[in-house]
Design a protein around this motif. Structure first.
Motif, PDB file in Angstrom:
ATOM      1  N   GLU A  60       0.829  -1.203   0.000  1.00 11.45           N
ATOM      2  CA  GLU A  60       0.000   0.000   0.000  1.00 11.45           C
ATOM      3  C   GLU A  60       0.861   1.250   0.000  1.00 11.45           C
ATOM      4  N   GLU A  61       1.959   1.197   0.759  1.00 15.58           N
ATOM      5  CA  GLU A  61       2.866   2.344   0.800  1.00 15.58           C
ATOM      6  C   GLU A  61       3.574   2.528  -0.538  1.00 15.58           C
ATOM      7  N   ASN A  62       3.896   1.421  -1.214  1.00 12.13           N
ATOM      8  CA  ASN A  62       4.591   1.507  -2.490  1.00 12.13           C
ATOM      9  C   ASN A  62       3.716   2.089  -3.588  1.00 12.13           C
ATOM     10  N   LYS A  63       2.389   2.051  -3.394  1.00 14.70           N
ATOM     11  CA  LYS A  63       1.495   2.638  -4.382  1.00 14.70           C
ATOM     12  C   LYS A  63       1.624   4.152  -4.419  1.00 14.70           C
ATOM     13  N   GLN A  64       2.113   4.718  -3.347  1.00 13.26           N
ATOM     14  CA  GLN A  64       2.241   6.169  -3.283  1.00 13.26           C
ATOM     15  C   GLN A  64       3.448   6.621  -4.101  1.00 13.26           C
ATOM     16  N   THR A  65       3.266   7.701  -4.813  1.00 14.17           N
ATOM     17  CA  THR A  65       4.354   8.280  -5.579  1.00 14.17           C
ATOM     18  C   THR A  65       4.334   9.789  -5.377  1.00 14.17           C
ATOM     19  N   SER A  66       5.382  10.446  -5.795  1.00 12.27           N
ATOM     20  CA  SER A  66       5.506  11.885  -5.572  1.00 12.27           C
ATOM     21  C   SER A  66       5.710  12.602  -6.901  1.00 12.27           C
ATOM     22  N   ALA A  67       5.023  13.720  -7.030  1.00 14.29           N
ATOM     23  CA  ALA A  67       5.196  14.616  -8.163  1.00 14.29           C
ATOM     24  C   ALA A  67       5.420  16.017  -7.605  1.00 14.29           C
ATOM     25  N   PHE A  68       6.130  16.836  -8.360  1.00 14.46           N
ATOM     26  CA  PHE A  68       6.485  18.176  -7.898  1.00 14.46           C
ATOM     27  C   PHE A  68       5.991  19.199  -8.910  1.00 14.46           C
ATOM     28  N   PHE A  69       5.344  20.257  -8.407  1.00  8.70           N
ATOM     29  CA  PHE A  69       4.771  21.282  -9.265  1.00  8.70           C
ATOM     30  C   PHE A  69       5.224  22.656  -8.776  1.00  8.70           C
ATOM     31  N   GLY A  70       5.799  23.444  -9.677  1.00  9.42           N
ATOM     32  CA  GLY A  70       6.224  24.797  -9.350  1.00  9.42           C
ATOM     33  C   GLY A  70       5.408  25.821 -10.101  1.00  9.42           C
ATOM     34  N   ALA A  71       4.849  26.794  -9.368  1.00 11.94           N
ATOM     35  CA  ALA A  71       4.048  27.861  -9.987  1.00 11.94           C
ATOM     36  C   ALA A  71       4.179  29.127  -9.156  1.00 11.94           C
ATOM     37  N   GLY A  72       5.406  29.512  -8.863  1.00 14.13           N
ATOM     38  CA  GLY A  72       5.605  30.697  -8.046  1.00 14.13           C
ATOM     39  C   GLY A  72       5.516  30.377  -6.569  1.00 14.13           C
ATOM     40  N   ASP A  73       4.793  31.212  -5.845  1.00 19.55           N
ATOM     41  CA  ASP A  73       4.632  31.037  -4.407  1.00 19.55           C
ATOM     42  C   ASP A  73       3.869  29.746  -4.114  1.00 19.55           C
ATOM     43  N   GLY A  74       4.553  28.780  -3.503  1.00 19.70           N
ATOM     44  CA  GLY A  74       3.927  27.491  -3.233  1.00 19.70           C
ATOM     45  C   GLY A  74       2.789  27.567  -2.241  1.00 19.70           C
ATOM     46  N   GLN A  75       2.804  28.564  -1.368  1.00 20.59           N
ATOM     47  CA  GLN A  75       1.744  28.701  -0.372  1.00 20.59           C
ATOM     48  C   GLN A  75       0.396  28.981  -1.025  1.00 20.59           C
ATOM     49  N   GLN A  76       0.413  29.569  -2.222  1.00 21.46           N
ATOM     50  CA  GLN A  76      -0.829  29.877  -2.929  1.00 21.46           C
ATOM     51  C   GLN A  76      -1.262  28.748  -3.866  1.00 21.46           C
ATOM     52  N   LEU A  77      -0.491  27.671  -3.868  1.00 15.36           N
ATOM     53  CA  LEU A  77      -0.806  26.523  -4.717  1.00 15.36           C
ATOM     54  C   LEU A  77      -1.139  25.276  -3.908  1.00 15.36           C
ATOM     55  N   VAL A  78      -0.495  25.112  -2.762  1.00 17.52           N
ATOM     56  CA  VAL A  78      -0.579  23.858  -2.019  1.00 17.52           C
ATOM     57  C   VAL A  78      -2.005  23.538  -1.556  1.00 17.52           C
ATOM     58  N   SER A  79      -2.792  24.552  -1.242  1.00 19.21           N
ATOM     59  CA  SER A  79      -4.149  24.309  -0.735  1.00 19.21           C
ATOM     60  C   SER A  79      -5.017  23.576  -1.746  1.00 19.21           C
ATOM     61  N   TYR A  80      -4.799  23.835  -3.012  1.00 23.28           N
ATOM     62  CA  TYR A  80      -5.640  23.220  -4.047  1.00 23.28           C
ATOM     63  C   TYR A  80      -5.333  21.732  -4.204  1.00 23.28           C
ATOM     64  N   PHE A  81      -4.103  21.344  -3.963  1.00 24.40           N
ATOM     65  CA  PHE A  81      -3.781  19.914  -3.996  1.00 24.40           C
ATOM     66  C   PHE A  81      -4.299  19.208  -2.743  1.00 24.40           C
ATOM     67  N   ARG A  82      -4.265  19.896  -1.623  1.00 22.67           N
ATOM     68  CA  ARG A  82      -4.772  19.292  -0.383  1.00 22.67           C
ATOM     69  C   ARG A  82      -6.275  19.029  -0.455  1.00 22.67           C
ATOM     70  N   GLU A  83      -6.976  19.783  -1.265  1.00 23.58           N
ATOM     71  CA  GLU A  83      -8.414  19.557  -1.415  1.00 23.58           C
ATOM     72  C   GLU A  83      -8.729  18.209  -2.049  1.00 23.58           C
ATOM     73  N   LEU A  84      -7.717  17.579  -2.646  1.00 19.12           N
ATOM     74  CA  LEU A  84      -7.914  16.279  -3.273  1.00 19.12           C
ATOM     75  C   LEU A  84      -7.542  15.128  -2.343  1.00 19.12           C
ATOM     76  N   SER A  85      -7.535  15.362  -1.050  1.00 20.30           N
ATOM     77  CA  SER A  85      -7.201  14.300  -0.098  1.00 20.30           C
ATOM     78  C   SER A  85      -8.212  13.163  -0.169  1.00 20.30           C
ATOM     79  N   TYR A  86      -9.462  13.487  -0.486  1.00 24.10           N
ATOM     80  CA  TYR A  86     -10.490  12.447  -0.586  1.00 24.10           C
ATOM     81  C   TYR A  86     -10.300  11.589  -1.832  1.00 24.10           C
ATOM     82  N   ARG A  87      -9.492  12.058  -2.783  1.00 18.32           N
ATOM     83  CA  ARG A  87      -9.252  11.311  -4.012  1.00 18.32           C
ATOM     84  C   ARG A  87      -7.983  10.471  -3.953  1.00 18.32           C
ATOM     85  N   GLY A  88      -7.124  10.700  -2.959  1.00 13.25           N
ATOM     86  CA  GLY A  88      -5.895   9.917  -2.893  1.00 13.25           C
ATOM     87  C   GLY A  88      -4.639  10.716  -2.642  1.00 13.25           C
TER      88      GLY A  88
END
Length: 308
Positions: free
Chosen positions: A102-130
């Motif tokens: 189950e842990e191995n199913k997890q993978t990491s991707a990195f996204f840069g779009a300026g100030d990360g603080q203004q981007l990270v919240s939108y990815f956290r909203e997908l916690s219900y999706r995985g």
């Protein structure tokens, strides 16, 4: 007769004594009862024995209640522990392997779009999706958001959908008011399939001219890198959870709100309030609107989102 007692305000016992019978044992009673000296030693002895027996009985009751509580706790613990020996070594190993899988199913991707603080919240909203975690940090000199996700539940293309709704893909020198190489748009795709998908999406967006790029034949300046960055350092000051009001203030201050979210001037308009939306309606307008490339002469919504 001499009265021996404490102050009148105290509920303590009162004792009467007399010089003539000072050698006699005294009986202690509460203030609500009469205070009197013991008539003889036998009477005092009977009273003391009665009180002593009551204390012993009370103490035995307490011990009995304590043993009963201990017994109930042991039974509850045994009900949990006893089934464990029924598991063989292979079973226990299987459970451990399942957890690792189950842990191995997890993978990491990195996204840069300026100030990360203004981007990270939108990815956290997908916690219900995985999405398991979204963290702001510096990867190979660029400010990014590291997204850990379960690829069996959430395809990489859905992360691209969120990312391209929060970035000005036509600006390769930074993002909005954040300028310099640190804030330039970048994607670290976890594998070859993700790299090809990100490249395809970027090509379609460039051809649509939705970001206002004048030449659709030129690739949008978003750097796409296959694999993980060589270094990643967490930025603790930018990972605190923001309220909707605080996030909106940052978006307005940086210029993102006007460019991306505003109902009239924003690139995504009303649909931007949902981080994950399957439908987007492009308003019909004449070619006199400014800039025309953002509102008219676009591909159909179905074709535009076909890459998702």
């Amino acid at each position: 007769m001499r009265r021996l007692c404490s102050s009148s305000s105290s509920p303590s016992s009162v004792v009467y004594s007399s010089p003539a019978i000072s050698s006699r044992p005294l009986v202690r009673r509460t203030r609500s009862q009469h205070c009197f000296p013991a008539k003889n030693t036998a009477c005092a002895s009977v009273i003391n024995d009665t009180l002593g027996t009551s204390l012993v009985l009370e103490e035995e009751k307490k011990k009995k209640r304590g043993k009963e509580r201990t017994s109930r706790r042991r039974k509850a613990l045994l009900s949990i522990v006893l089934p464990l020996p029924l598991l063989s070594g292979a079973d226990i190993l299987g459970l451990d392997c399942a957890a690792r899988a189950e842990e191995n199913k997890q993978t990491s991707a990195f996204f840069g779009a300026g100030d990360g603080q203004q981007l990270v919240s939108y990815f956290r909203e997908l916690s219900y999706r995985g999405v398991k975690a979204a963290t702001v940090g510096i990867a190979d000199g660029r400010e990014v958001v590291r997204v850990k996700f379960d690829e069996s539940r959430l395809p990489f293309s859905d992360l691209l959908r969120v990312y391209f709704r929060r970035v000005d893909a036509s600006d390769g020198g930074g993002q909005f008011k954040e300028r310099g190489e640190r804030y330039a748009p970048v994607i670290f795709a976890p594998d070859e399939a993700a790299y090809l998908e990100a490249s395809r999406v970027l090509r379609i967006l460039g051809e649509s001219q939705i970001f206002g790029n004048e030449d659709p034949s030129l690739a949008l300046p978003v750097k796409i890198i296959q694999g993980q960055p060589s270094t990643f350092e967490v930025l603790d000051g930018k990972n605190a959870a923001l309220t909707k009001d605080d996030l909106k203030k940052l978006l307005k201050k940086s210029g993102r709100y006007r460019f991306l979210d505003d109902e009239k001037t924003g690139l995504w308009g009303l649909s931007s309030s949902r981080a994950f939306s399957f439908f987007f309606t492009i308003s019909s307008c004449s070619c006199s609107c400014s800039p025309p490339s953002r509102h008219c002469n676009l591909i159909t919504p179905e074709a535009f989102f076909s890459f998702f």
